[in-house]
Design an enzyme around this catalytic site. Sequence first.
Site, short mmCIF file in Angstrom:
data_model
loop_
_atom_site.label_atom_id
_atom_site.label_comp_id
_atom_site.label_asym_id
_atom_site.label_seq_id
_atom_site.Cartn_x
_atom_site.Cartn_y
_atom_site.Cartn_z
N TYR A 35 0.81 -1.21 0.00
CA TYR A 35 0.00 0.00 0.00
C TYR A 35 0.85 1.27 0.00
O TYR A 35 0.31 2.36 -0.18
CB TYR A 35 -0.97 0.01 1.19
CG TYR A 35 -2.12 -0.96 1.04
CD1 TYR A 35 -1.90 -2.33 1.16
CD2 TYR A 35 -3.40 -0.54 0.72
CE1 TYR A 35 -2.93 -3.23 1.00
CE2 TYR A 35 -4.45 -1.44 0.56
CZ TYR A 35 -4.21 -2.79 0.70
OH TYR A 35 -5.23 -3.68 0.54
N LYS B 192 5.02 -13.92 5.36
CA LYS B 192 5.50 -14.79 4.28
C LYS B 192 7.01 -14.58 4.18
O LYS B 192 7.55 -14.22 3.12
CB LYS B 192 4.76 -14.46 2.98
CG LYS B 192 5.07 -15.34 1.79
CD LYS B 192 4.37 -16.70 1.77
CE LYS B 192 4.88 -17.55 0.62
NZ LYS B 192 4.31 -18.91 0.60
N ASP C 178 -0.06 -18.37 3.80
CA ASP C 178 -0.77 -19.32 2.94
C ASP C 178 -1.29 -20.49 3.79
O ASP C 178 -2.47 -20.84 3.73
CB ASP C 178 0.11 -19.80 1.77
CG ASP C 178 1.51 -20.22 2.17
OD1 ASP C 178 2.02 -19.73 3.21
OD2 ASP C 178 2.13 -21.02 1.45
N ASP D 100 -5.74 -7.70 4.54
CA ASP D 100 -6.85 -7.43 3.63
C ASP D 100 -7.50 -8.75 3.20
O ASP D 100 -8.72 -8.93 3.29
CB ASP D 100 -6.30 -6.67 2.41
CG ASP D 100 -7.37 -6.29 1.42
OD1 ASP D 100 -8.40 -5.73 1.84
OD2 ASP D 100 -7.18 -6.56 0.21
N ASP E 110 -11.06 -10.77 4.78
CA ASP E 110 -12.18 -11.06 3.88
C ASP E 110 -12.48 -12.56 3.86
O ASP E 110 -13.64 -12.97 3.80
CB ASP E 110 -11.89 -10.56 2.46
CG ASP E 110 -12.46 -9.16 2.22
OD1 ASP E 110 -12.45 -8.36 3.18
OD2 ASP E 110 -12.92 -8.87 1.11
C1 LIG Z 1 7.62 -23.09 0.13
C2 LIG Z 1 7.12 -21.84 -0.55
C3 LIG Z 1 8.27 -21.06 -1.13
C4 LIG Z 1 6.07 -22.16 -1.63
C5 LIG Z 1 5.55 -20.90 -2.31
O1 LIG Z 1 5.33 -19.85 -1.68
O2 LIG Z 1 5.33 -20.98 -3.54
C6 LIG Z 1 4.85 -22.93 -1.10
O3 LIG Z 1 4.08 -22.17 -0.23
C7 LIG Z 1 4.01 -23.36 -2.27
O4 LIG Z 1 2.89 -22.84 -2.42
O5 LIG Z 1 4.46 -24.20 -3.06
C1 LIG Z 2 -10.98 -0.46 -1.25
C2 LIG Z 2 -9.63 -1.04 -0.92
C3 LIG Z 2 -8.55 -0.03 -1.24
C4 LIG Z 2 -9.56 -1.51 0.53
C5 LIG Z 2 -8.19 -2.09 0.89
O1 LIG Z 2 -7.57 -2.81 0.10
O2 LIG Z 2 -7.74 -1.82 2.02
C6 LIG Z 2 -10.62 -2.55 0.91
O3 LIG Z 2 -10.41 -3.76 0.27
C7 LIG Z 2 -10.58 -2.76 2.40
O4 LIG Z 2 -10.19 -3.85 2.84
O5 LIG Z 2 -10.93 -1.84 3.15
#
Ligand SMILES: CC(C)[C@H](C(=O)O)[C@@H](O)C(=O)O
Ligand SMILES: CC(C)[C@H](C(=O)O)[C@@H](O)C(=O)O
Lengths: 326, 326
Positions: A120, A167, A199, A223, A227
């Site tokens: 951001y 991450k 992840d 964010d 959600d």
């Molecule tokens: C281990 C890591 C670097 C890898 C990635 O972020 O791609 C894993 O999370 C995946 O999704 O295969």
């Molecule tokens: C509208 C957008 C810029 C905003 C963000 O990414 O922060 C929204 O997704 C939120 O989470 O408030």
Amino acid sequence: MTHEIAVIPGDGIGQEVTPAAVDVLEAVDADFDFVEGDAGDAVREATGEALPAETRELAADADATLFGAAGETAADVILPLRDVVGSFANVRPARSYPGLDAVQPDTDLVFIRENTEGVYAGIEAEIDDGVRTLTRVITEDASREIAEFGFKYAKQNGFDDVTIAHKANVMRETDGLFLETAQAVGDSFDIDYDTALMDALAMHLVMHPEDYGVVICPNLAGDMLSDLAAGLVGGLGLLPSANVGEDNALFEPVHGSAPDIAGQGVANPSAMILSAAMLLDHLDYGDEAAAVREAVEGVLADGPRTPDLGGDASTDEVTAAVVDRL
Amino acid sequence: MTHEIAVIPGDGIGQEVTPAAVDVLEAVDADFDFVEGDAGDAVREATGEALPAETRELAADADATLFGAAGETAADVILPLRDVVGSFANVRPARSYPGLDAVQPDTDLVFIRENTEGVYAGIEAEIDDGVRTLTRVITEDASREIAEFGFKYAKQNGFDDVTIAHKANVMRETDGLFLETAQAVGDSFDIDYDTALMDALAMHLVMHPEDYGVVICPNLAGDMLSDLAAGLVGGLGLLPSANVGEDNALFEPVHGSAPDIAGQGVANPSAMILSAAMLLDHLDYGDEAAAVREAVEGVLADGPRTPDLGGDASTDEVTAAVVDRL
Ligand SMILES: CC(C)[C@H](C(=O)O)[C@@H](O)C(=O)O
Ligand SMILES: CC(C)[C@H](C(=O)O)[C@@H](O)C(=O)O
């Protein structure tokens, strides 16, 4: 002492749910002065600017701001407004309520999202034909500030577990700094905490949200994860949020302007009213905040309900029912 | 024609599920030559390097690679390996299977994740004390390539909706380029597509995965969203993936090395065997791939099952049951 509250309804259902929240704030025993400002698609259409200077000033000068929603211009409104109030922490509770349909009925999470940097920071460039870059920024100061806020929040609100999302296996230097700074803060608190790759955390939150409490996140991770959590509890109609700064703050529902149902008077005002409850808490009206929350929970349990929750009540009927319970 | 398959079991349950997948590949009517290489925590401990040069070469020279999992060193192994095979597309199917516990039993998604750039370009710097940056890179070429791959994949695999995920309201230049490039590709295909902000998409996927099919994503968004989807279908034990390049490819389960259950012989081999099925498809053994998938589905439905799915069978028993059905 009178508090000045800037009220910015914005677009779409923002025009419907924001007055509902003001009704509720007028019904509790608090000394507020409301001043209204424009922002969003409609004002951009009319004036060329999504966030007019007067609205900016209104928010800057107020003790707190209530913001509804904006349409196409959402990013042009909310990102500068977060900046105007000096917000460094975005607080996003996501909980499921008894009796309402939820993918995971045992969800009670609060995301503490860093609110100033990460992607951001928004420094982008075209460095060659068809090659663009964005500079993601992570600072030790902002990481410490959000972590301190998050751990304090957890303690004050009775959460006994905190998760630091990151991450750092890929963003080694930047999320590495975020992670190590947040861990150092965690070590200075008397509270259990864990760290999680964002992840893997996404997967675990979907399967076992009951294992988590407060989740401290870099900006974009917060964010997405918040959600995701909205999906677990049945959608955005119930999720309030606070953008907290040193001496100002802005409160907004997590939902948007919902153009599909705007103008029909059937928008669910719960997220907005719960945002007003967060405003009350912020201005030290803790009892009033608790009363509003309890009233909303009562109405969610017993009705009336808006169509998104399977009912056929209007925004006004739900709001009146909440006010009745105060 | 004989195909050379590099086999890199790696750490933890990688040592258990990779031989299972090789057993299955040996049971189908295909002409494969297997060559094995080391990678991961154990080899780093022994040699100082998580991905020895010989293993790199093995993968580079093979027609395809099967990779199990790595522990602490996962990023040091898998990111260079994706590069070695020239992988630009990470294909991650996530579907729920009848009879298995799933948060959302109606999930049938395929994430097509850009596999070379975004924050994974990994250019980081400390520009001042406590201030670090990461340069996120998005190119038109990589965006076009992944979109073309994704739309082709959707057509060939009978999906009739495609979603392009992005966060172009914040990352206006970089995700803006990704989005507009992918949209232009989509317009040249005879298939319905939609675009979605990745935060809103996270929520909708949790609530209504049945509304989605193929999801084309920037690198990090694909990492998170596909793990989210793993949560919807009951965890990582069932999710295969392919890292596809122009003339080489690497196949791996989405799960990691699972140190908590490693060495007990009870790891679920399904994700790894399904990854082997993707390898078969890739090398034009379409019928054999379909047979393997059907065998895995049969065993998932009727058992035997490993403990993660509520059974008490071993990896070997499940593998034998799959081979039996071929
Ligand atoms: C281990 C890591 C670097 C890898 C990635 O972020 O791609 C894993 O999370 C995946 O999704 O295969
Ligand atoms: C509208 C957008 C810029 C905003 C963000 O990414 O922060 C929204 O997704 C939120 O989470 O408030």
